[in-house]
Write a protein that holds these residues in place. Structure first.
Motif, mmCIF file in Angstrom:
data_model
loop_
_atom_site.group_PDB
_atom_site.id
_atom_site.type_symbol
_atom_site.label_atom_id
_atom_site.label_comp_id
_atom_site.label_asym_id
_atom_site.label_seq_id
_atom_site.Cartn_x
_atom_site.Cartn_y
_atom_site.Cartn_z
ATOM 1 N N ILE A 14 -10.280 2.149 -0.015
ATOM 2 C CA ILE A 14 -11.693 1.930 0.301
ATOM 3 C C ILE A 14 -12.137 0.485 0.137
ATOM 4 C CG2 ILE A 14 -12.332 4.308 -0.214
ATOM 5 C CD1 ILE A 14 -13.614 3.189 -2.840
ATOM 6 N N LEU A 15 -11.240 -0.392 -0.313
ATOM 7 C CA LEU A 15 -11.606 -1.801 -0.414
ATOM 8 C C LEU A 15 -12.105 -2.314 0.937
ATOM 9 C CD1 LEU A 15 -8.622 -3.356 -2.418
ATOM 10 C CD2 LEU A 15 -10.977 -3.123 -3.195
ATOM 11 N N PRO A 16 -13.222 -3.028 0.955
ATOM 12 C CA PRO A 16 -13.689 -3.583 2.229
ATOM 13 C C PRO A 16 -12.855 -4.787 2.668
ATOM 14 C CG PRO A 16 -15.165 -4.211 0.460
ATOM 15 C CD PRO A 16 -14.158 -3.262 -0.131
ATOM 16 N N THR A 17 -12.092 -5.357 1.762
ATOM 17 C CA THR A 17 -11.240 -6.510 2.049
ATOM 18 C C THR A 17 -9.906 -6.050 2.613
ATOM 19 O OG1 THR A 17 -12.238 -7.729 0.223
ATOM 20 C CG2 THR A 17 -10.094 -8.508 1.002
ATOM 21 N N PRO A 18 -9.471 -6.625 3.737
ATOM 22 C CA PRO A 18 -8.142 -6.292 4.249
ATOM 23 C C PRO A 18 -7.078 -6.642 3.212
ATOM 24 C CG PRO A 18 -9.420 -7.453 5.915
ATOM 25 C CD PRO A 18 -10.180 -7.559 4.624
ATOM 26 N N ALA A 19 -6.275 -5.657 2.829
ATOM 27 C CA ALA A 19 -5.274 -5.871 1.788
ATOM 28 C C ALA A 19 -4.061 -4.981 2.028
ATOM 29 C CB ALA A 19 -5.869 -5.568 0.418
ATOM 30 N N PHE A 20 -2.919 -5.489 1.584
ATOM 31 C CA PHE A 20 -1.705 -4.686 1.609
ATOM 32 C C PHE A 20 -0.830 -5.101 0.442
ATOM 33 C CE2 PHE A 20 -0.765 -8.375 4.191
ATOM 34 C CZ PHE A 20 0.566 -8.676 3.950
ATOM 35 N N ALA A 21 0.094 -4.228 0.090
ATOM 36 C CA ALA A 21 1.003 -4.504 -1.025
ATOM 37 C C ALA A 21 2.428 -4.366 -0.540
ATOM 38 C CB ALA A 21 0.738 -3.531 -2.175
ATOM 39 N N VAL A 22 3.305 -5.155 -1.154
ATOM 40 C CA VAL A 22 4.729 -5.105 -0.835
ATOM 41 C C VAL A 22 5.524 -4.954 -2.116
ATOM 42 C CG1 VAL A 22 4.477 -6.529 1.242
ATOM 43 C CG2 VAL A 22 5.053 -7.627 -0.933
ATOM 44 N N ASN A 23 6.751 -4.465 -1.981
ATOM 45 C CA ASN A 23 7.655 -4.431 -3.126
ATOM 46 C C ASN A 23 8.355 -5.790 -3.219
ATOM 47 O OD1 ASN A 23 9.726 -4.387 -1.181
ATOM 48 N ND2 ASN A 23 10.128 -2.204 -1.446
ATOM 49 N N GLY A 24 9.237 -5.941 -4.172
ATOM 50 C CA GLY A 24 9.924 -7.222 -4.371
ATOM 51 C C GLY A 24 10.772 -7.665 -3.199
ATOM 52 N N ALA A 25 11.157 -6.729 -2.335
ATOM 53 C CA ALA A 25 11.953 -7.059 -1.148
ATOM 54 C C ALA A 25 11.077 -7.408 0.055
ATOM 55 C CB ALA A 25 12.870 -5.890 -0.799
ATOM 56 N N GLY A 26 9.748 -7.337 -0.113
ATOM 57 C CA GLY A 26 8.843 -7.664 0.988
ATOM 58 C C GLY A 26 8.541 -6.510 1.916
ATOM 59 N N GLU A 27 8.897 -5.280 1.509
ATOM 60 C CA GLU A 27 8.590 -4.097 2.324
ATOM 61 C C GLU A 27 7.205 -3.578 1.960
ATOM 62 O OE1 GLU A 27 11.869 -1.851 0.896
ATOM 63 O OE2 GLU A 27 13.177 -2.483 2.531
ATOM 64 N N VAL A 28 6.433 -3.211 2.962
ATOM 65 C CA VAL A 28 5.061 -2.739 2.740
ATOM 66 C C VAL A 28 5.087 -1.406 2.000
ATOM 67 C CG1 VAL A 28 2.909 -2.025 3.861
ATOM 68 C CG2 VAL A 28 4.253 -3.933 4.814
ATOM 69 N N ILE A 29 4.317 -1.342 0.907
ATOM 70 C CA ILE A 29 4.199 -0.102 0.142
ATOM 71 C C ILE A 29 2.776 0.459 0.185
ATOM 72 C CG2 ILE A 29 6.187 -0.521 -1.352
ATOM 73 C CD1 ILE A 29 4.236 -1.539 -3.515
ATOM 74 N N ALA A 30 1.819 -0.364 0.605
ATOM 75 C CA ALA A 30 0.424 0.093 0.753
ATOM 76 C C ALA A 30 -0.254 -0.789 1.794
ATOM 77 C CB ALA A 30 -0.319 0.018 -0.571
ATOM 78 N N TRP A 31 -1.121 -0.179 2.601
ATOM 79 C CA TRP A 31 -1.768 -0.864 3.720
ATOM 80 C C TRP A 31 -3.130 -0.223 3.869
ATOM 81 C CZ3 TRP A 31 0.117 -4.780 6.804
ATOM 82 C CH2 TRP A 31 -0.421 -4.958 8.071
ATOM 83 N N ASN A 32 -4.215 -0.971 3.623
ATOM 84 C CA ASN A 32 -5.509 -0.296 3.645
ATOM 85 C C ASN A 32 -6.148 -0.281 5.033
ATOM 86 O OD1 ASN A 32 -6.902 -2.780 3.890
ATOM 87 N ND2 ASN A 32 -7.830 -2.671 1.877
ATOM 88 N N ASP A 33 -7.211 0.503 5.145
ATOM 89 C CA ASP A 33 -7.877 0.688 6.432
ATOM 90 C C ASP A 33 -8.450 -0.618 6.978
ATOM 91 O OD1 ASP A 33 -7.255 3.375 6.330
ATOM 92 O OD2 ASP A 33 -9.223 3.976 5.567
ATOM 93 N N ALA A 34 -8.944 -1.493 6.085
ATOM 94 C CA ALA A 34 -9.529 -2.759 6.531
ATOM 95 C C ALA A 34 -8.490 -3.651 7.197
ATOM 96 C CB ALA A 34 -10.185 -3.483 5.353
#
Length: 127
Positions: A14-34
């Motif tokens: 629900i963050l209004p800020t576009p954000a994503f998270a990656v693991n140590g290898a650079g693979e996406v583990i979370a990607w928000n709606d923004a």
């Protein structure tokens, strides 16, 4: 402090800020709606894949790549294509989580330069 993963996941989405998270290898583990709205790709297209595939046809140096390599937070910008296929510049701030001398994950927040300039002016005006 130990977190509740359901709460953490819901909060991230629900963050209004576009954000994503990656693991140590650079693979996406979370990607928000923004961030989905900003770049035109949904989580189902990017989670589990190298982050750069969401933005580029081939791997390139970005502040996120530097953060993973240097094991420290980074800020900067990069050029990519927006959801409508037009070139755009994105500003990125990357926070890394390091354990046992290795990056275990990183969170990147994205913004457009015009929005960042407007926010900075508003903040300066409020001070």
């Amino acid at each position: 402090m130990e977190g509740n993963s359901n709460f953490d996941s819901a909060l991230f989405q629900i963050l209004p800020t576009p954000a994503f998270a990656v693991n140590g290898a650079g693979e996406v583990i979370a990607w928000n709606d923004a961030v989905s709205r900003l770049v035109g790709k949904g989580a189902e297209e990017v989670v589990g894949k190298p982050y750069w595939q969401a933005f580029f046809a081939e791997e390139t140096t970005t502040p996120l790549r530097k953060a993973l390599e240097l094991q420290k937070n980074q800020s900067g910008s990069f050029e990519c294509v927006d959801a409508k296929g037009k070139p755009q510049t994105l500003l990125v701030d990357v926070a890394t989580i390091v354990a046992d001398e290795a990056v275990t994950s990183a969170v990147a927040t994205l913004s457009l330069p015009a929005k960042a300039d407007a926010a900075g002016k508003a903040l300066r005006g409020a001070l």
